[in-house]
Each structure stands twice: as structure tokens, then as C-alpha cells.
Write an enzyme that holds these catalytic residues in place. Structure first.
Site, short mmCIF file in Angstrom:
data_model
loop_
_atom_site.label_atom_id
_atom_site.label_comp_id
_atom_site.label_asym_id
_atom_site.label_seq_id
_atom_site.Cartn_x
_atom_site.Cartn_y
_atom_site.Cartn_z
N ASP A 290 -33.12 -10.75 -92.17
CA ASP A 290 -33.28 -12.07 -91.25
C ASP A 290 -34.04 -11.73 -90.80
OD1 ASP A 290 -33.52 -14.81 -91.10
OD2 ASP A 290 -31.30 -15.39 -91.03
C1 NOJ Z 1 -34.09 -17.67 -89.75
C2 NOJ Z 1 -33.12 -17.97 -91.44
O1 NOJ Z 1 -31.48 -17.63 -91.07
C3 NOJ Z 1 -33.74 -17.67 -92.52
O2 NOJ Z 1 -32.63 -18.41 -92.90
C4 NOJ Z 1 -35.28 -18.43 -92.74
O3 NOJ Z 1 -35.47 -18.28 -94.13
C5 NOJ Z 1 -36.03 -17.27 -91.99
N1 NOJ Z 1 -35.37 -17.28 -90.42
C6 NOJ Z 1 -37.46 -17.49 -92.39
O4 NOJ Z 1 -37.37 -18.10 -91.88
#
Ligand code: NOJ
Length: 747
Positions: A290
Site C-alpha cells: 500500500d
Molecule cells: C492507500 C489506500 O489504503 C489504498 O486502498 C489505495 O489503493 C492506495 N492508497 C492508492 O491510492
């Protein structure tokens, strides 16, 4: 050979080799030999580049012309970027792809990723709302349309579906998931993966991403990025089923979650990533971090520095580094020092390259970035029609006393009250890719579109968009209400309060809106509360103030039209909750598939010294699986084809459902089980199947379910399914609370 001739032959050979297409660029070669050839040509720096995903501008584009992005473009030329997220549009993606393909040494195409969560330009209901339709084909279709739109704009990869089970409406991200039930969550996860990916070879579907692996929905207190502490029994029985179903449905990628599991951050958690995902489930796709989560292992207190973080991530089996850049900076050195094997690097890099081959990007790197296709594909009338269908089916009717709904609008004076009902900006949430507020139909517009000619629709804001109470606004609304036949009051939260970084300590109807309803109640006019929210809110305060309550969620582009169709009865609501609506904040977490405890309160008995609160009831306001219709359904004749069965036998469950009202309607017939005594305590109810059926007034149907041995099994702490002999309860009903029950013994 004479020297002259030998020189001639050598020159011929060299020029021949130069004229040859390298194996990895030759579509006639097998995918495997192309991949091997490419890997053999790559330096360790280029390999690290394939594992590096950078942010391309965060929804702002155009990345290429942004001076801040110049350094990133140089990294593309140097082969140091494998993927971008947040580069949007056919033009932008093509421009960056050209740099990668034409100006980097090996010309490896870039993978473009984006959070396409519930639509790209045509915005569908938030996933939590759409899950309330219990309509798997609608969910598959809406993911397919989102993929078609996004792919035309150069996007290869979405970070969806979110497969996190959660019991906590304080967590803003419940909007992105499918609610609290592992079995239903698994069906929905698989449907969404299929919708996004199709066969993945037509340039109209995109890679999906199962997130957040694992157990992110269990964050303590519903607080974003917070700690998680769950047992392996809970991991396997409650949280894993949706992730596993999505992987088994062919999901191409999986995202690490931000949290720890058993004290180890998910990005560095070998048990989760290698032992379960890659080995036990045989997952062959990409594991992406993430945002920054490799680097966050330092703040967690698990990695000493960036180099250590990169090491721990790759040793755990995580492949691609989103935005932390710890891999690109440290991998070559880690290999040089012998801490990471080239085999581990090649495994990770192969996973990335495989997807690029699969999408056909080595043969035509621009096949997704086509401006003409983009123009023809986005926001079409057909896509909007599907979004309307999905929106109508997502709405849940929670209360309808005195048949307040549906409303015969003809000749009626309707007062629409509530700032949100007229605010395009508050209709959409944070995860809307390229969705635009201006394209979104407000409640006011929807009512006007549908009934503007037949009814008189007046509007008053009633409360400020800032949530502040305002005496004058309440007075104005009450004055308007006095002359109306029916009051439609839009309450709840702005769409902007749904999603990441939107945790709330008070997931409830704001006090000024309750005050407004109290004032309106005094007019004696019928009140319909239209609740907008990306999560179940505590509706206890407004429950006695509204004659009807319609849970409208965040419905996307077609919001107003969908709500108008439900209010008039043009569409008879059929949605059922997929998350329990708590009675009070202090009750959270409250969910239907809870354990009985050693001190439950049997119906009608004294609650003293039992598991309870002194100040609120144990029961939630609305249970899981609950939702009303403009007709009514009665259940009878529950039967099993056998009362005793062997471990390998299937059991047929039958129930007769009758439409006992006066209009046609759809009903979601739900099958639950309880394993009464087991080596691991099992929940009081577990959903194991459902059917959505349509019945005409007076019509009866016998609905049949087949219970399989796996439906009666649970997982032990190692994730192995176990079916234990003994007594089971088999229950069927229209929600998780009101069920008929039979007993079954497994020998
Ligand atoms: C953080 C989020 O937790 C995740 O769900 C998302 O896909 C990513 N950022 C990318 O934007």
C-alpha cells in the site's frame, strides 16, 4: 576458412543478429521464452525499476508537463519505474509510455494503475451500497463498465476490490467493501474480480487488486492506519474468505495492508504473503505494497531503516513498492551483499513482467491509450442506464409506517428539505476517479426530472452544509412544510466524509439535522428521511421522528433519479443491509454473526448478570440482511430432505415464500446455519446462501437450497476446513433476525 572469407561471414552474422527482433519483443515466441530472454538482459538496477511504482500526480495530471514530475520522467528513461499510479487519460498515459518504450534501454512498457473503485467517469453506487443489492450480476457488470471506461483512458490496473470484512462504521473505508459477512463478502469479491478482469486480453478489462491483505477491516476503534490484533481462528474464519475467493477468481494482484498481523507489518509478513498467499493459495500475480507501506515498517518499529525495510519486504514475498522507493534505492546493494538472492528478485520481477505480457503491452504498448476510444467510451447513455439500475437496487428501505411510501406524486405538494439534496459537491465521495460533480443528478434534480410537471416540488436547505444549526433555516423549512402534503428530508453526511482518512468517533446524524426533524415533526406532516452516508449511521435519534426511512448511501451519477424512482414506487425497493446498523455508538462493534458468550440473554428472560449494557439494549437498530419492500413476504414450511446426514452428504433445504402484499416485489431469501457445539466456538448465525426472487402479489414459491459439507465446516487455526459431527441449526428468513429454524444432525 581463409581470413577474408571468415571476416565476411562474421560481419554477416553480426548484421543478421542486429536485424533480428529480440526474443522478448517477438510475439511469435512463447510467453515463457520472452520473459526469460528479457530477464537475462536486465541489470539489477533495471530489475529494481520494475518493482518501483511511483505516483504520477494524484488525480491532477498531466504528469508529463508538471515540472515536479521531470525527475520521475528521467527515472523512466533510466528504466527505474515499472508502474505509475494516478496518471490519467489516454493522452497522458501514451506520452509517458512513449518515453518508457522509446527512450529506456530495454523499452519495457509501464503499467498504469488507479483507484477505480466504483466507476471511472460514470459513477456507480459505493461498493457498500451496491453490496446491499445482493445482486452479483449487477456488481460484476458495474466493475466491467468501470474497467471498460478506465481502460479506454490508458489505465491497466485498479486497486479494487477492497475485500476487508469490518464491523465498525467508525471506519470510513467500510464504504469500499461489502460489509460484515465473510460468505457474502467472498461471493461479491469474486464477482467484482471477474467484472474488472474479464479474460484480460481484450484491452477493455483491467487487472484487479485484492486489498488490503490482510485484516485491515479490524483496525482498533475504526481508526485509519491503526493497529490490528486478531487470532488465527478469526483470521481464517472471519477475514480470509473474501481475499481467498478473489484470489481463486483469478485476481491478478494483491495489496499489502497497512496494519500488523501478530506484531508483524503486513508488508513484511512472510506468513501472510509467502506462506498463505503465494504457497497455500498458489497466487502467481503481483503483491504490491500500500502507499508507502514498505517504508512505514520503520515507524511501526519493525525495520531499522529504509534498507532494512526493503530487505524485510522482499524476504516476506512482497513484490512492488508503491511510493516508498526503498526498493529502488536499496535492492542492488542488498543483492551485492548476498542478503537477497537473485532468484528472489527474479521471482518478483517476473510477476510484474508477466502481467505486462498478459495485457499485450510488449506487442502494443499503447493499446489502452486511445483518445478516440476514450471519447466514445466514457459516460455513455448505456453506462448511465446501468448506473441507475445499480443505484435503485442499492437503496434500503429501513422503515415505512402507515405506508408513507410509495408516494403518488400526481398533484401533490412535496417539500424537499436538506442542503445535501441540492448540492452536487456533497453527492460524491473521495474515490471517484474521473467522476464529476457536475454530471451527477441531485435529489432535487431527480424529483424535478421525474415529477416536475405532475407535482409541486419546493425546496428549503433546512441546515447548513457546514453542519451548523441555524434557527432561520429551520423556520424557513417549517413554514414550507406547513403547506406541503409530504416532507422529504435529506439527512446524513456529505459524500466527502466517506473513504480513506474519514474515520469518525461519532458516526451519527448530526445534531442540527435532528433538531430540524424535531421541528418538522410538530407540523404533523408525513416525514420521509432520506439518509445519505457511506456507512451505517446511528439512526436511533431520528427513528421516532420519521415515518419512513430510506437508506440512500452514496449512489453516484444517477443518485436523484434512483431515489425518485424508489419514492414513487416505479422501483419497489429490494436492498438489504450488509452491515448491522448499531443502536448506539457504545454498542460498536455489533454484528449478527457474533458468539453467544457464556451468558447470553434468552428471549423473554431476566437480563440480570448477563452479557449486556445497563443503558442500551443488546439488539441493534437494524440487523444484518434487513430491508423492507412495498409489499410483504411470509415464510413457511421450512423443511430439510433429511434430519440426519453423513459428513459427505448434501442436504436440501426448502422454504415457501409468499408475496402477501398487493404489489410485485423482490425478496432476498437468506439461509443461515449454526454449529451448536464445536471444538472452536462458532457464531450464533452464519450466512451460507441466498436467493433473490421476484414474486407477483399473492404468488408463492418454494425456494430450494443445497447445503454442502463445506457450508457446515469451519477453519481451524491453521486454515484447514473441519466438519465436526453433532447438532446444527438450519435457519431461513428475510433477514438475520427473523428466521424459521430446523435441526440437523451430522453423524
Ligand atoms: C492507500 C489506500 O489504503 C489504498 O486502498 C489505495 O489503493 C492506495 N492508497 C492508492 O491510492
Amino acid at each position: 576458412m581463409k581470413p577474408m572469407i571468415s571476416l565476411f561471414v562474421t560481419v554477416m552474422l553480426i548484421s543478421n543478429i542486429q536485424a533480428q527482433v529480440p526474443i522478448y519483443k517477438d510475439p511469435k515466441q512463447t510467453a515463457d521464452s520472452r520473459l526469460k530472454d528479457l530477464l537475462n538482459r536486465m541489470t539489477i538496477e533495471e530489475k529494481a525499476g520494475q518493482l518501483n511504482q511511483l505516483n504520477g500526480g494524484f488525480f491532477t495530471g498531466p504528469a508529463l508537463n508538471d515540472p515536479g514530475q521531470k525527475a520521475k520522467m528521467q527515472m523512466v528513461r533510466d528504466g527505474k519505474v515499472g508502474s505509475f499510479l494516478n496518471v490519467i487519460g489516454a493522452k497522458e498515459t501514451r506520452a509517458i509510455q512513449e518515453i518508457a518504450v522509446k527512450e529506456s534501454r530495454l523499452g519495457i512498457p509501464i503499467l498504469f494503475a488507479l483507484d477505480v473503485i466504483h466507476g471511472y467517469k460514470t459513477i456507480f453506487p459505493i461498493p457498500l451500497a451496491e453490496a446491499c443489492s445482493w445482486d452479483l450480476s449487477i456488481m460484476e457488470k458495474s466493475a466491467g463498465i468501470a474497467a471498460k471506461e478506465a481502460s479506454s483512458a490508458g489505465i491497466h490496473w485498479t486497486f479494487a476490490p477492497m475485500c476487508d470484512i469490518s464491523n465498525d462504521p467508525r471506519w470510513g473505508r467500510v464504504m469500499e467493501g461489502a460489509g460484515e459477512d465473510p460468505w457474502l463478502g467472498a461471493q461479491i469479491a469474486a464477482a467484482r474480480v471477474k467484472g474488472f478482469q474479464g479474460s484480460l486480453n481484450d484491452a477493455e478489462h483491467i487487472l484487479s487488486c485484492v486489498k488490503h491483505f490482510a485484516v485491515y477491516g479490524a483496525v482498533e476503534g475504526g481508526k485509519e492506519y491503526n493497529n490490528v490484533d486478531v487470532s488465527r481462528v478469526a483470521l481464517w474464519n472471519k477475514y480470509m474468505p473474501p481475499y481467498e475467493a478473489a484470489v481463486k477468481a483469478g485476481a491478478a494482484t494483491v495489496m499489502n495492508s497497512f496494519n500488523v498481523f501478530e506484531g508483524v507489518p503486513a508488508s513484511g509478513n512472510k506468513y501472510l504473503v509467502t506462506d498463505i498467499l503465494k504457497k497455500k493459495w498458489g497466487f502467481g500475480g503481483i503483491v504490491v505494497s500500500d502507499w508507502g507501506s514498505f517504508g512505514e515498517m520503520i515507524a511501526h518499529g519493525y525495520a531499522a531503516d529504509e534498507k532494512d525495510a526493503a530487505l524485510k519486504a522482499i524476504l516476506a514475498g512482497s513484490d512492488m513498492d508503491m511510493e516508498a522507493q526503498v526498493t529502488i534505492k536499496n535492492l542492488a546493494q542488498l543483492v551485492k551483499e548476498g542478503k537477497v538472492s537473485m532468484q528472489a528478485v527474479d521471482d518478483a520481477v517476473s510477476r510484474v513482467l508477466k502481467m505486462k505480457f498478459k495485457l499485450g503491452l510488449f506487442d502494443d504498448p499503447y493499446r489502452f491509450s486511445d483518445e478516440a476510444r476514450e471519447k466514445a467510451t466514457l459516460f455513455t447513455a448505456a453506462n448511465r442506464a446501468e448506473a441507475l439500475e445499480a443505484a435503485k437496487r442499492s437503496i434500503v428501505l429501513l422503515k415505512n409506517e402507515k405506508n408513507t411510501l410509495p408516494i403518488a406524486f400526481n398533484g401533490k405538494k412535496v417539500a424537499l428539505i436538506g442542503s445535501f439534496a441540492d448540492s452536487k459537491d456533497d453527492l460524491l465521495d473521495f474515490w471517484i476517479a474521473q467522476g464529476e460533480a457536475k454530471n451527477t443528478v441531485t435529489l432535487r434534480e431527480g424529483l424535478q426530472n421525474r415529477f416536475g410537471n405532475a407535482a409541486s416540488i419546493s425546496f428549503a436547505p433546512g441546515y447548513g452544509l457546514d453542519g451548523v444549526a441555524n434557527e432561520a433555516m429551520i423556520k424557513e423549512a417549517v413554514a414550507m412544510a406547513e403547506t406541503a402534503d409530504v416532507l422529504l428530508v435529506n439527512v446524513g453526511l456529505s459524500g466527502k466524509m466517506a473513504g480513506e482518512d474519514r474515520a469518525l468517533a461519532f458516526p451519527e446524524i448530526p445534531a442540527p439535522q435532528v433538531a430540524l426533524l424535531q421541528a418538522l415533526k410538530k407540523t404533523g406532516k408525513p416525514i420521509v428521511a432520506l439518509v445519505s452516508s457511506g456507512r451505517p449511521l446511528i439512526l436511533t435519534a431520528i427513528q421516532p421522528l420519521a415515518d419512513a426511512i430510506v437508506q440512500c448511501w452514496i449512489l453516484g451519477t444517477e443518485t436523484g433519479n434512483a431515489v425518485a424512482d424508489v419514492l414513487s414506487g416505479a422501483y419497489n425497493p429490494s436492498g438489504k443491509t450488509v452491515m448491522t446498523f448499531p443502536y448506539a455508538i457504545g454498542q460498536i462493534p455489533v454484528y449478527y454473526n457474533a458468539f453467544n458468550t457464556g451468558r447470553p440473554i434468552p428471549e423473554g428472560t431476566d437480563p440480570g448478570w448477563k452479557s449486556r449494557y445497563r443503558d442500551i439494549p443488546n439488539k441493534p437498530l437494524y440487523p444484518f440482511g434487513y430491508g423492507l419492500s412495498y409489499t410483504s413476504f411470509t415464510y413457511g414450511g421450512l423443511s430439510l430432505d433429511k434430519n440426519t446426514a453423513g459428513k459427505n452428504e448434501t442436504i436440501q433445504v426448502s422454504v415457501t415464500v409468499t408475496n402477501s402484499g398487493s404489489v410485485a416485489g423482490e425478496e432476498i431469501v437468506q439461509l443461515y446455519i449454526r454449529d451448536v457445539a464445536a471444538s472452536i466456538v462458532r457464531p450464533v448465525k452464519e450466512l451460507k446462501n441466498f436467493q433473490k426472487i421476484t414474486l407477483k402479489p399473492g404468488e408463492s414459491r418454494t425456494v430450494k437450497f443445497i447445503l454442502l459439507p463445506k457450508d457446515l465446516s469451519f477453519s481451524d487455526a491453521a486454515g484447514t476446513p473441519v466438519l465436526e459431527p453433532g447438532l446444527f441449526k438450519i435457519m431461513v428468513g428475510g433477514n438475520s433476525r427473523d428466521v424459521l429454524e430446523k435441526e440437523l444432525t451430522i453423524k
